[in-house]
Design a protein around this motif. Structure first.
Motif, PDB file in Angstrom:
ATOM      1  N   ASP A 102      -1.454  -5.751   0.129  1.00 22.22           N
ATOM      2  CA  ASP A 102      -2.141  -5.428   1.384  1.00 22.22           C
ATOM      3  C   ASP A 102      -1.979  -3.943   1.708  1.00 22.22           C
ATOM      4  OD1 ASP A 102       0.513  -5.248   2.122  1.00 22.22           O
ATOM      5  OD2 ASP A 102       0.194  -6.117   4.104  1.00 22.22           O
ATOM      6  N   ASN A 103      -1.366  -3.205   0.775  1.00 21.58           N
ATOM      7  CA  ASN A 103      -1.117  -1.786   1.013  1.00 21.58           C
ATOM      8  C   ASN A 103      -2.166  -0.978   0.267  1.00 21.58           C
ATOM      9  OD1 ASN A 103      -0.034   0.693   1.510  1.00 21.58           O
ATOM     10  ND2 ASN A 103       1.995   0.235   0.697  1.00 21.58           N
ATOM     11  N   PRO A 104      -3.175  -0.453   0.993  1.00 17.31           N
ATOM     12  CA  PRO A 104      -4.339   0.131   0.318  1.00 17.31           C
ATOM     13  C   PRO A 104      -4.039   1.405  -0.464  1.00 17.31           C
ATOM     14  CG  PRO A 104      -4.453   0.441   2.704  1.00 17.31           C
ATOM     15  CD  PRO A 104      -3.274  -0.411   2.447  1.00 17.31           C
ATOM     16  N   ASP A 125     -11.961  -2.687   5.537  1.00 16.66           N
ATOM     17  CA  ASP A 125     -13.336  -2.205   5.396  1.00 16.66           C
ATOM     18  C   ASP A 125     -13.403  -0.683   5.460  1.00 16.66           C
ATOM     19  OD1 ASP A 125     -14.477  -4.697   5.040  1.00 16.66           O
ATOM     20  OD2 ASP A 125     -14.473  -5.085   7.210  1.00 16.66           O
ATOM     21  N   THR A 126     -12.233  -0.066   5.437  1.00 13.21           N
ATOM     22  CA  THR A 126     -12.175   1.396   5.410  1.00 13.21           C
ATOM     23  C   THR A 126     -11.599   1.850   4.075  1.00 13.21           C
ATOM     24  OG1 THR A 126     -10.000   1.268   6.454  1.00 13.21           O
ATOM     25  CG2 THR A 126     -11.885   1.644   7.908  1.00 13.21           C
ATOM     26  N   VAL A 127     -11.860   3.108   3.732  1.00 11.52           N
ATOM     27  CA  VAL A 127     -11.343   3.632   2.467  1.00 11.52           C
ATOM     28  C   VAL A 127     -10.687   5.000   2.715  1.00 11.52           C
ATOM     29  CG1 VAL A 127     -13.620   4.600   1.868  1.00 11.52           C
ATOM     30  CG2 VAL A 127     -11.923   4.224   0.065  1.00 11.52           C
ATOM     31  N   ALA A 128      -9.572   5.230   2.021  1.00 10.75           N
ATOM     32  CA  ALA A 128      -8.858   6.504   2.119  1.00 10.75           C
ATOM     33  C   ALA A 128      -9.312   7.395   0.973  1.00 10.75           C
ATOM     34  CB  ALA A 128      -7.355   6.249   2.035  1.00 10.75           C
ATOM     35  N   ILE A 129      -9.765   8.609   1.286  1.00  9.44           N
ATOM     36  CA  ILE A 129     -10.303   9.500   0.249  1.00  9.44           C
ATOM     37  C   ILE A 129      -9.616  10.860   0.308  1.00  9.44           C
ATOM     38  CG2 ILE A 129     -12.389  10.545  -0.725  1.00  9.44           C
ATOM     39  CD1 ILE A 129     -14.036   8.456   0.713  1.00  9.44           C
ATOM     40  N   ALA A 138      -5.056   6.084  -6.574  1.00  6.78           N
ATOM     41  CA  ALA A 138      -3.700   6.448  -6.987  1.00  6.78           C
ATOM     42  C   ALA A 138      -2.727   6.435  -5.829  1.00  6.78           C
ATOM     43  CB  ALA A 138      -3.703   7.826  -7.652  1.00  6.78           C
ATOM     44  N   PRO A 139      -1.799   5.488  -5.827  1.00  8.75           N
ATOM     45  CA  PRO A 139      -0.659   5.586  -4.927  1.00  8.75           C
ATOM     46  C   PRO A 139       0.399   6.453  -5.619  1.00  8.75           C
ATOM     47  CG  PRO A 139      -0.502   3.555  -6.161  1.00  8.75           C
ATOM     48  CD  PRO A 139      -1.738   4.278  -6.668  1.00  8.75           C
ATOM     49  N   SER A 140       1.492   6.708  -4.951  1.00  9.46           N
ATOM     50  CA  SER A 140       2.571   7.446  -5.597  1.00  9.46           C
ATOM     51  C   SER A 140       3.092   6.627  -6.790  1.00  9.46           C
ATOM     52  CB  SER A 140       3.686   7.723  -4.592  1.00  9.46           C
ATOM     53  OG  SER A 140       4.025   6.538  -3.908  1.00  9.46           O
ATOM     54  N   ALA A 141       3.500   7.343  -7.850  1.00  9.17           N
ATOM     55  CA  ALA A 141       3.811   6.680  -9.124  1.00  9.17           C
ATOM     56  C   ALA A 141       5.268   6.213  -9.221  1.00  9.17           C
ATOM     57  CB  ALA A 141       3.473   7.620 -10.283  1.00  9.17           C
ATOM     58  N   THR A 181      -1.097  14.288   4.202  1.00 11.31           N
ATOM     59  CA  THR A 181      -1.377  13.912   5.588  1.00 11.31           C
ATOM     60  C   THR A 181      -2.544  12.928   5.559  1.00 11.31           C
ATOM     61  OG1 THR A 181      -0.808  16.154   6.277  1.00 11.31           O
ATOM     62  CG2 THR A 181      -2.064  14.819   7.861  1.00 11.31           C
ATOM     63  N   ILE A 182      -2.451  11.855   6.355  1.00 11.32           N
ATOM     64  CA  ILE A 182      -3.588  10.926   6.445  1.00 11.32           C
ATOM     65  C   ILE A 182      -4.193  11.015   7.836  1.00 11.32           C
ATOM     66  CG2 ILE A 182      -4.355   8.517   6.311  1.00 11.32           C
ATOM     67  CD1 ILE A 182      -2.053   7.903   4.462  1.00 11.32           C
ATOM     68  N   VAL A 183      -5.506  11.258   7.895  1.00 10.95           N
ATOM     69  CA  VAL A 183      -6.192  11.276   9.188  1.00 10.95           C
ATOM     70  C   VAL A 183      -7.309  10.235   9.192  1.00 10.95           C
ATOM     71  CG1 VAL A 183      -7.747  13.193   8.565  1.00 10.95           C
ATOM     72  CG2 VAL A 183      -7.267  12.732  10.968  1.00 10.95           C
ATOM     73  N   LEU A 227      -2.307   9.207  10.747  1.00 10.83           N
ATOM     74  CA  LEU A 227      -1.578   7.985  10.423  1.00 10.83           C
ATOM     75  C   LEU A 227      -0.317   8.278   9.629  1.00 10.83           C
ATOM     76  CD1 LEU A 227      -4.463   5.561   9.335  1.00 10.83           C
ATOM     77  CD2 LEU A 227      -3.765   6.268  11.625  1.00 10.83           C
ATOM     78  N   ARG A 228      -0.290   9.443   8.990  1.00  8.40           N
ATOM     79  CA  ARG A 228       0.915   9.844   8.238  1.00  8.40           C
ATOM     80  C   ARG A 228       1.005  11.367   8.291  1.00  8.40           C
ATOM     81  NH1 ARG A 228       1.448   8.135   1.973  1.00  8.40           N
ATOM     82  NH2 ARG A 228      -0.148   9.733   1.666  1.00  8.40           N
ATOM     83  N   PRO A 229       2.135  11.923   8.737  1.00 11.68           N
ATOM     84  CA  PRO A 229       2.249  13.385   8.789  1.00 11.68           C
ATOM     85  C   PRO A 229       2.495  13.958   7.395  1.00 11.68           C
ATOM     86  CG  PRO A 229       4.281  12.369   9.597  1.00 11.68           C
ATOM     87  CD  PRO A 229       3.338  11.235   9.246  1.00 11.68           C
ATOM     88  N   ALA A 244      -1.714   2.707   9.193  1.00  9.12           N
ATOM     89  CA  ALA A 244      -1.670   2.798   7.728  1.00  9.12           C
ATOM     90  C   ALA A 244      -0.688   1.736   7.259  1.00  9.12           C
ATOM     91  CB  ALA A 244      -1.215   4.179   7.278  1.00  9.12           C
ATOM     92  N   PRO A 245      -1.202   0.667   6.624  1.00  8.29           N
ATOM     93  CA  PRO A 245      -0.319  -0.460   6.293  1.00  8.29           C
ATOM     94  C   PRO A 245       0.958  -0.028   5.562  1.00  8.29           C
ATOM     95  CG  PRO A 245      -2.607  -1.010   5.830  1.00  8.29           C
ATOM     96  CD  PRO A 245      -2.596   0.442   6.204  1.00  8.29           C
ATOM     97  N   GLY A 246       0.844   1.004   4.722  1.00  4.51           N
ATOM     98  CA  GLY A 246       2.001   1.424   3.926  1.00  4.51           C
ATOM     99  C   GLY A 246       3.141   1.960   4.774  1.00  4.51           C
ATOM    100  N   MET A 247       2.842   2.430   5.990  1.00  4.19           N
ATOM    101  CA  MET A 247       3.881   3.048   6.816  1.00  4.19           C
ATOM    102  C   MET A 247       4.853   2.020   7.383  1.00  4.19           C
ATOM    103  SD  MET A 247       3.264   6.301   6.624  1.00  4.19           S
ATOM    104  CE  MET A 247       4.027   7.195   7.982  1.00  4.19           C
TER     105      MET A 247
HETATM  106  P1  AMP Z   1       0.627   6.282  -1.253  1.00  2.00           P
HETATM  107  O1  AMP Z   1      -0.578   6.234  -2.102  1.00  2.00           O
HETATM  108  O2  AMP Z   1       1.831   5.685  -1.898  1.00  2.00           O
HETATM  109  O3  AMP Z   1       0.834   7.659  -0.736  1.00  2.00           O
HETATM  110  O4  AMP Z   1       0.284   5.376  -0.024  1.00  2.00           O
HETATM  111  C1  AMP Z   1      -1.015   5.400   0.524  1.00  2.00           C
HETATM  112  C2  AMP Z   1      -0.941   5.347   2.000  1.00  2.00           C
HETATM  113  O5  AMP Z   1      -2.256   5.413   2.535  1.00  2.00           O
HETATM  114  C3  AMP Z   1      -0.319   4.059   2.495  1.00  2.00           C
HETATM  115  O6  AMP Z   1       0.532   4.325   3.583  1.00  2.00           O
HETATM  116  C4  AMP Z   1      -1.552   3.284   2.926  1.00  2.00           C
HETATM  117  O7  AMP Z   1      -1.242   2.330   3.907  1.00  2.00           O
HETATM  118  C5  AMP Z   1      -2.471   4.378   3.444  1.00  2.00           C
HETATM  119  N1  AMP Z   1      -3.884   3.988   3.412  1.00  2.00           N
HETATM  120  C6  AMP Z   1      -4.660   3.893   2.307  1.00  2.00           C
HETATM  121  N2  AMP Z   1      -5.896   3.440   2.625  1.00  2.00           N
HETATM  122  C7  AMP Z   1      -5.902   3.244   3.964  1.00  2.00           C
HETATM  123  C8  AMP Z   1      -6.879   2.769   4.886  1.00  2.00           C
HETATM  124  N3  AMP Z   1      -8.089   2.412   4.500  1.00  2.00           N
HETATM  125  N4  AMP Z   1      -6.509   2.684   6.183  1.00  2.00           N
HETATM  126  C9  AMP Z   1      -5.289   3.047   6.600  1.00  2.00           C
HETATM  127  N5  AMP Z   1      -4.321   3.492   5.759  1.00  2.00           N
HETATM  128  C10 AMP Z   1      -4.617   3.597   4.460  1.00  2.00           C
END
Ligand code: AMP
Ligand code: MG
Length: 350
Positions: free
Chosen positions: A61-63, A116-120, A141-144, A182-184, A194-196, A228-231
């Motif tokens: 569930d962690n996008p 329904d959203t995407v992080a780019i 790519a998440p962190s490796a 940084t995630i906006v 969502l992440r500094p 941000a689910p990952g946080m």
């Molecule tokens: P990482 O790739 O390990 O840096 O983790 C990606 C981070 O981006 C996690 O905290 C995710 O929860 C967040 N993230 C990715 N896609 C989305 C999204 N669509 N909405 C909110 N947060 C996202």
């Protein structure tokens, strides 16, 4: 699985060709970006995202963040790109800013963790850039790192966590920034952080005016659910018990010295993370494993080495780790966000 390890800058044409082949057939390639090493797979191939989650041991569930090499790709992946979003792309791409937008149909829910959203993001690292361009795929790519371990800032860290679990690791040396982008979120009424990270709220405010920070990440209220689910996961935790000691420079050092003396007397192994200027404060013949964590006057020296130091603490088997606070300067907030999580919110004020 045998993991290929290739050094960038040796036989590049062959290396990128091999990496591109792996990505195109749904395999996984770890590669450097300017923030941390990423674990890449084809963002539009659900099998590849399944493999990423499996290799990391990450909850699905962690996008994942989708990495692109050209601005035009945004329009293929996302609906409604506002003027403010365009301004942010222009100001900070390529670079360490991830933008959340409403996704188009082509992006599978496996990549977005069901959202329904995407992080780019468009990374600026030349290896990441060429890999995306040569492979012709958008790279999720998440962190490796293995889930729960500090993000990798060198290829050796990636190897520690991922050897035998993925197809290939590209070694491009140590990364520059050392903490994640940084995630906006641009899907709401106001831009929301969502992440500094390296790109600060002030820098974003300068471009688009108003910006808010997700209240769930300021650490004040643990009951809030981060956007941000990952946080929400306890990330970046070293195996030893890390505590942050904050307060006046000399008082904090005195407190750390006494805590170390107490733990050592009980037979524990300890480590200290401190500012470059404070290393000598721990020269008391009792303190051991005193690590220079960089200078608050130049915070990128702190962010660049932070995760590596946490791994070192694991490697030496430190059972109690005491860190000074690095709450200072533009990036102090982002650094402390990671450090406080690594410390499981254990903060000692003096
Ligand atoms: P990482 O790739 O390990 O840096 O983790 C990606 C981070 O981006 C996690 O905290 C995710 O929860 C967040 N993230 C990715 N896609 C989305 C999204 N669509 N909405 C909110 N947060 C996202
Ligand atoms: Mg991560």
């Amino acid at each position: 699985m045998n993991t290929i390890i290739a050094k960038a800058g040796v036989d590049d044409d062959r290396m990128y060709e091999q990496a591109a082949e792996i990505l195109k057939r749904g395999g996984l390639v770890a590669f450097p970006t300017e923030t941390v090493y990423g674990l890449g797979g084809d963002a539009l191939n659900p099998d590849a995202s399944h493999r990423i989650y499996a290799a990391k041991g990450r909850p699905s569930d962690n996008p994942l963040i989708v990495h692109i090499a050209e601005t035009s790709s945004v329009y293929e992946l996302a609906e409604t790109v506002s003027d403010d979003t365009k301004k942010l792309m222009e100001a900070f791409w390529p670079g360490p800013l991830t933008i959340i937008l409403n996704k188009k149909e082509v992006v599978p829910h496996t990549t977005t963790g069901g959202l329904d959203t995407v992080a780019i993001r468009m990374p600026s690292h030349p290896v990441a850039m060429r890999l995306i361009k040569d492979s012709g795929v958008y790279i999720a790519a998440p962190s490796a790192n293995l889930s729960g371990r500090p993000s990798p800032t060198t290829a050796q860290h990636v190897q520690q966590d991922m050897d035998g679990r993925i197809d290939m690791i590209i070694d491009g040396g140590a990364v520059g920034i050392g903490i994640e982008s940084t995630i906006v979120d641009m899907t709401g009424d106001r831009p929301t952080i969502l992440r500094p990270g390296y790109i600060t709220p002030e820098m974003i405010r300068d471009i688009v005016g108003d910006v808010t920070i997700d209240p769930a990440i300021t650490g004040m209220n643990n009951a809030l659910r981060p956007k941000a689910p990952g946080m929400k996961y306890t990330h970046y935790a070293p195996k030893g018990e890390l505590s942050i000691v904050e307060g006046d420079r000399l008082a904090a050092a005195e407190k750390i010295r006494s805590l170390v003396a107490e733990k050592k007397a009980q037979g524990y192994k300890t480590a200290i993370l401190c500012d470059t200027d404070n290393v000598s404060l721990y020269d008391d013949g009792v303190c051991e494993n005193v690590y220079d964590a960089g200078s608050k006057k130049n915070e990128i020296t702190v962010s660049a080495g932070l995760y590596s130091l946490l791994r070192t603490c694991d490697d030496i088997g430190a059972q109690y780790i005491y860190s000074e606070s690095f709450e200072e300067g533009d990036m102090g907030y982002a650094i402390m966000n990671r450090l406080i999580k690594a410390a499981g919110h254990r903060i000692i004020s003096c």
